[in-house]
Design a protein around this motif. Structure first.
Motif, PDB file in Angstrom:
ATOM      1  N   ARG B  87       0.834  -1.201   0.000  1.00  0.00           N
ATOM      2  CA  ARG B  87       0.000   0.000   0.000  1.00  0.00           C
ATOM      3  C   ARG B  87       0.872   1.256   0.000  1.00  0.00           C
ATOM      4  O   ARG B  87       1.917   1.287   0.651  1.00  0.00           O
ATOM      5  CB  ARG B  87      -0.921   0.053   1.230  1.00  0.00           C
ATOM      6  CG  ARG B  87      -1.920  -1.093   1.359  1.00  0.00           C
ATOM      7  CD  ARG B  87      -2.733  -1.331   0.136  1.00  0.00           C
ATOM      8  NE  ARG B  87      -3.445  -0.135  -0.320  1.00  0.00           N
ATOM      9  CZ  ARG B  87      -4.168  -0.101  -1.428  1.00  0.00           C
ATOM     10  NH1 ARG B  87      -4.286  -1.155  -2.189  1.00  0.00           N
ATOM     11  NH2 ARG B  87      -4.779   1.011  -1.768  1.00  0.00           N
ATOM     12  N   PRO B  88       0.429   2.296  -0.699  1.00  0.00           N
ATOM     13  CA  PRO B  88       1.209   3.542  -0.738  1.00  0.00           C
ATOM     14  C   PRO B  88       1.353   4.167   0.645  1.00  0.00           C
ATOM     15  O   PRO B  88       0.432   4.118   1.451  1.00  0.00           O
ATOM     16  CB  PRO B  88       0.372   4.445  -1.660  1.00  0.00           C
ATOM     17  CG  PRO B  88      -0.983   3.829  -1.732  1.00  0.00           C
ATOM     18  CD  PRO B  88      -0.772   2.354  -1.543  1.00  0.00           C
ATOM     19  N   ALA B  89       2.508   4.757   0.888  1.00  0.00           N
ATOM     20  CA  ALA B  89       2.812   5.327   2.199  1.00  0.00           C
ATOM     21  C   ALA B  89       1.895   6.480   2.558  1.00  0.00           C
ATOM     22  O   ALA B  89       1.756   6.850   3.726  1.00  0.00           O
ATOM     23  CB  ALA B  89       4.267   5.775   2.242  1.00  0.00           C
ATOM     24  N   ALA B  90       1.271   7.065   1.543  1.00  0.00           N
ATOM     25  CA  ALA B  90       0.427   8.226   1.804  1.00  0.00           C
ATOM     26  C   ALA B  90      -0.868   7.866   2.521  1.00  0.00           C
ATOM     27  O   ALA B  90      -1.459   8.686   3.220  1.00  0.00           O
ATOM     28  CB  ALA B  90       0.098   8.932   0.477  1.00  0.00           C
ATOM     29  N   GLU B  91      -1.305   6.631   2.349  1.00  0.00           N
ATOM     30  CA  GLU B  91      -2.563   6.215   2.985  1.00  0.00           C
ATOM     31  C   GLU B  91      -2.468   6.246   4.512  1.00  0.00           C
ATOM     32  O   GLU B  91      -1.451   5.851   5.077  1.00  0.00           O
ATOM     33  CB  GLU B  91      -2.915   4.785   2.550  1.00  0.00           C
ATOM     34  CG  GLU B  91      -3.668   4.707   1.231  1.00  0.00           C
ATOM     35  CD  GLU B  91      -4.032   3.269   0.888  1.00  0.00           C
ATOM     36  OE1 GLU B  91      -4.859   3.086   0.001  1.00  0.00           O
ATOM     37  OE2 GLU B  91      -3.483   2.349   1.514  1.00  0.00           O
ATOM     38  N   ALA B  92      -3.561   6.643   5.135  1.00  0.00           N
ATOM     39  CA  ALA B  92      -3.608   6.600   6.603  1.00  0.00           C
ATOM     40  C   ALA B  92      -3.608   5.127   7.009  1.00  0.00           C
ATOM     41  O   ALA B  92      -4.072   4.266   6.246  1.00  0.00           O
ATOM     42  CB  ALA B  92      -4.868   7.285   7.107  1.00  0.00           C
ATOM     43  N   PRO B  93      -3.108   4.812   8.196  1.00  0.00           N
ATOM     44  CA  PRO B  93      -2.972   3.422   8.625  1.00  0.00           C
ATOM     45  C   PRO B  93      -4.247   2.602   8.488  1.00  0.00           C
ATOM     46  O   PRO B  93      -4.238   1.533   7.879  1.00  0.00           O
ATOM     47  CB  PRO B  93      -2.565   3.553  10.091  1.00  0.00           C
ATOM     48  CG  PRO B  93      -1.888   4.866  10.181  1.00  0.00           C
ATOM     49  CD  PRO B  93      -2.563   5.754   9.193  1.00  0.00           C
ATOM     50  N   LEU B 152       4.358  -3.738  10.881  1.00  0.00           N
ATOM     51  CA  LEU B 152       4.243  -3.172   9.540  1.00  0.00           C
ATOM     52  C   LEU B 152       3.735  -1.730   9.585  1.00  0.00           C
ATOM     53  O   LEU B 152       4.284  -0.838   8.933  1.00  0.00           O
ATOM     54  CB  LEU B 152       3.285  -4.017   8.696  1.00  0.00           C
ATOM     55  CG  LEU B 152       3.910  -5.094   7.831  1.00  0.00           C
ATOM     56  CD1 LEU B 152       2.837  -5.880   7.106  1.00  0.00           C
ATOM     57  CD2 LEU B 152       4.850  -4.447   6.814  1.00  0.00           C
ATOM     58  N   ILE B 153       2.693  -1.538  10.365  1.00  0.00           N
ATOM     59  CA  ILE B 153       2.107  -0.194  10.480  1.00  0.00           C
ATOM     60  C   ILE B 153       3.125   0.778  11.072  1.00  0.00           C
ATOM     61  O   ILE B 153       3.279   1.902  10.608  1.00  0.00           O
ATOM     62  CB  ILE B 153       0.840  -0.240  11.364  1.00  0.00           C
ATOM     63  CG1 ILE B 153      -0.267  -1.058  10.680  1.00  0.00           C
ATOM     64  CG2 ILE B 153       0.351   1.172  11.667  1.00  0.00           C
ATOM     65  CD1 ILE B 153      -0.825  -0.440   9.428  1.00  0.00           C
ATOM     66  N   ALA B 154       3.808   0.326  12.091  1.00  0.00           N
ATOM     67  CA  ALA B 154       4.806   1.179  12.731  1.00  0.00           C
ATOM     68  C   ALA B 154       5.879   1.587  11.717  1.00  0.00           C
ATOM     69  O   ALA B 154       6.295   2.748  11.672  1.00  0.00           O
ATOM     70  CB  ALA B 154       5.437   0.449  13.909  1.00  0.00           C
ATOM     71  N   ARG B 155       6.277   0.631  10.907  1.00  0.00           N
ATOM     72  CA  ARG B 155       7.307   0.939   9.910  1.00  0.00           C
ATOM     73  C   ARG B 155       6.825   2.015   8.930  1.00  0.00           C
ATOM     74  O   ARG B 155       7.520   2.973   8.646  1.00  0.00           O
ATOM     75  CB  ARG B 155       7.665  -0.344   9.162  1.00  0.00           C
ATOM     76  CG  ARG B 155       8.649  -0.150   8.027  1.00  0.00           C
ATOM     77  CD  ARG B 155       9.818  -1.108   8.083  1.00  0.00           C
ATOM     78  NE  ARG B 155       9.383  -2.500   8.236  1.00  0.00           N
ATOM     79  CZ  ARG B 155       9.097  -3.310   7.205  1.00  0.00           C
ATOM     80  NH1 ARG B 155       9.208  -2.863   5.978  1.00  0.00           N
ATOM     81  NH2 ARG B 155       8.722  -4.548   7.428  1.00  0.00           N
ATOM     82  N   ARG B 156       5.583   1.811   8.438  1.00  0.00           N
ATOM     83  CA  ARG B 156       4.991   2.802   7.538  1.00  0.00           C
ATOM     84  C   ARG B 156       5.044   4.199   8.128  1.00  0.00           C
ATOM     85  O   ARG B 156       5.332   5.171   7.437  1.00  0.00           O
ATOM     86  CB  ARG B 156       3.506   2.486   7.318  1.00  0.00           C
ATOM     87  CG  ARG B 156       3.176   1.381   6.364  1.00  0.00           C
ATOM     88  CD  ARG B 156       1.679   1.110   6.426  1.00  0.00           C
ATOM     89  NE  ARG B 156       0.902   2.268   6.008  1.00  0.00           N
ATOM     90  CZ  ARG B 156       0.510   2.469   4.759  1.00  0.00           C
ATOM     91  NH1 ARG B 156       0.801   1.600   3.835  1.00  0.00           N
ATOM     92  NH2 ARG B 156      -0.166   3.536   4.434  1.00  0.00           N
ATOM     93  N   GLU B 157       4.701   4.285   9.403  1.00  0.00           N
ATOM     94  CA  GLU B 157       4.595   5.587  10.055  1.00  0.00           C
ATOM     95  C   GLU B 157       5.897   6.036  10.700  1.00  0.00           C
ATOM     96  O   GLU B 157       5.930   7.031  11.420  1.00  0.00           O
ATOM     97  CB  GLU B 157       3.470   5.550  11.109  1.00  0.00           C
ATOM     98  CG  GLU B 157       2.128   5.091  10.557  1.00  0.00           C
ATOM     99  CD  GLU B 157       1.580   6.047   9.496  1.00  0.00           C
ATOM    100  OE1 GLU B 157       1.689   7.270   9.702  1.00  0.00           O
ATOM    101  OE2 GLU B 157       1.066   5.560   8.458  1.00  0.00           O
ATOM    102  N   ARG B 158       6.919   5.236  10.468  1.00  0.00           N
ATOM    103  CA  ARG B 158       8.232   5.525  11.060  1.00  0.00           C
ATOM    104  C   ARG B 158       8.154   5.696  12.569  1.00  0.00           C
ATOM    105  O   ARG B 158       8.629   6.660  13.146  1.00  0.00           O
ATOM    106  CB  ARG B 158       8.834   6.807  10.454  1.00  0.00           C
ATOM    107  CG  ARG B 158       9.020   6.748   8.958  1.00  0.00           C
ATOM    108  CD  ARG B 158       9.605   8.050   8.433  1.00  0.00           C
ATOM    109  NE  ARG B 158       9.189   8.308   7.058  1.00  0.00           N
ATOM    110  CZ  ARG B 158       9.531   7.522   6.013  1.00  0.00           C
ATOM    111  NH1 ARG B 158      10.287   6.468   6.210  1.00  0.00           N
ATOM    112  NH2 ARG B 158       9.104   7.810   4.799  1.00  0.00           N
TER     113      ARG B 158
END
Lengths: 226, 226
Positions: B87-93, B152-158
């Motif tokens: 999923r693109p990083a721009a999407e909200a979690p 995974l979510i944490a990684r997306r959101e750094r």
DNA sequence: GAGGATAATGACAGCCACTGACAGTTGACA
DNA sequence: TGTCAACTGTCAGTGGCTGTCATTATCCTC
């Protein structure tokens, strides 16, 4: 083994009291053995022997090895449900849940002390979290509890659980958060009651904000490093 | 029993292919028997016999009776995780989770058809939900999946999963809602894929609003009567 | 407080999930 | 084709759990 010490005169006749004593002794022996040498490494025969009854008798008191593990947990849950039912109708659903949890933690001692010391309960909790088979059982029980919670919440709000998904959704989110807190606690080092109490509360505080989208504006979050 | 029908030339040598065939045949036989006569009423010997291997061999492919039940589920989950990562990083979690679920449901067929028909998968899902021992196992597996999702979510959101509770909290809430939807579906009468797909989506739509306090101003809620 | 009804327990046999050990078979590969 | 390694079958054994039946202990009544 060990004097049962009947605090106040327990109700019922001799037969009743004897049964209660065997019941509690089995729980004590089981949890003691489980926490010392592990759940799977402990056989039902050992537990029965420690209490000096036959294995068959153990299975007359508890349907299976899991059941004895959660007997105390069940008492705590009953206390929680009772407290939730007593919350004023004016409270918002999530607030009521939160308050009930607080109260339940506050007098956990009085709820279970007649069977085992709180310290053994805490150790048991940790053992459950680190034993896959028990984690599974614990979760299944949680789900059953959730169903009850959803019904209670729906009643408070005068909704029909089957027609309106919100009670179930809220309770599902609530329980998920509770479990997450419990897990983190069990992996930490502070085994105190106050520790898990605080952790639970702080996790519950995040339930609202965590749903929103923009996490990059880091607002809070206390360090939960283990 | 039944021709394995190797669609496209499966990779590996003869030994590899033979193993794969036995593996899949065991899953098929097990799920067929489970859904027909019940999980507990089916012995491992029966499954082994249906595939014409020894009981010992069954346990070389699957660690236990539960494992064979969830083998297909595991393939579906892998597909879901893969999609979430993409999923693109721009999407909200929450949006990313929701999108990944959508995609996973949409091509469930292609994900599992080489092993069992989708229809059997659906029946299996229902059987799981109505078998306490399997519900427990299912839940434990969900928790393990949650841990991966949170990372995974944490990684997306750094973010650091151990320092910031929000990923875990969100995922816990998300999973709780998913499970609630799955349960309601399993108790209903429409056993189609589209049915559970729709139900899941509508439940996810409630995750935000359900947290708020004033439910007495009933805003929505479609009838979910069973 | 003796004796019969009833509940709790023990002893035993047996089912099933699961495991370790060892021997036999079969595909891989020189 | 012969050797090695992987895969499988057989067998014996452990532990959770259940049904059955005889035995023991509490309860209740007269």
């Amino acid at each position: 083994m060990a004097t049962p010490t009947p605090h106040s005169a327990p109700a019922g006749g001799l037969r009743e009291r004897k049964k209660q004593r065997t019941h509690d002794a089995l729980i004590r022996a089981a949890l003691e053995l489980f926490t010392e040498q592990g759940y799977e490494a402990t056989t039902v025969d050992e537990i029965a022997e420690a209490v000096d009854v036959s294995q068959r008798t153990f299975f007359r008191y508890f349907a299976n090895k899991e059941d004895v593990t959660f007997a105390v947990q069940e008492m705590v849950e009953a206390r929680f449900l009772e407290e939730l039912s007593a919350r004023p109708a004016a409270e918002a659903p999530l607030t009521a849940l939160r308050s009930a949890v607080t109260v339940a933690w506050d007098d956990i001692g009085s709820a279970i002390e007649s069977v085992i010391p709180v310290e053994l309960y805490m150790r048991t909790y940790q053992m459950i979290e680190s034993t896959p088979a028990l984690v599974a059982a614990h979760l299944r029980r949680s789900v059953e509890l959730e169903a009850q919670l959803a019904r209670l919440i729906a009643r408070r709000e005068r909704l029909d659980v089957d027609a309106d998904p919100r009670p179930r959704v809220l309770v599902a989110a609530f329980s998920g958060v509770m479990r997450a807190a419990g897990k983190v606690w069990s992996e930490g080092e502070d085994w105190s009651v106050s520790s898990i109490r605080e952790l639970t509360m702080s996790y519950l505080d995040h339930i609202g904000p965590a749903i929103e989208g923009d996490w990059r504006t880091r607002s809070q979050s206390q360090s939960q490093s283990r």
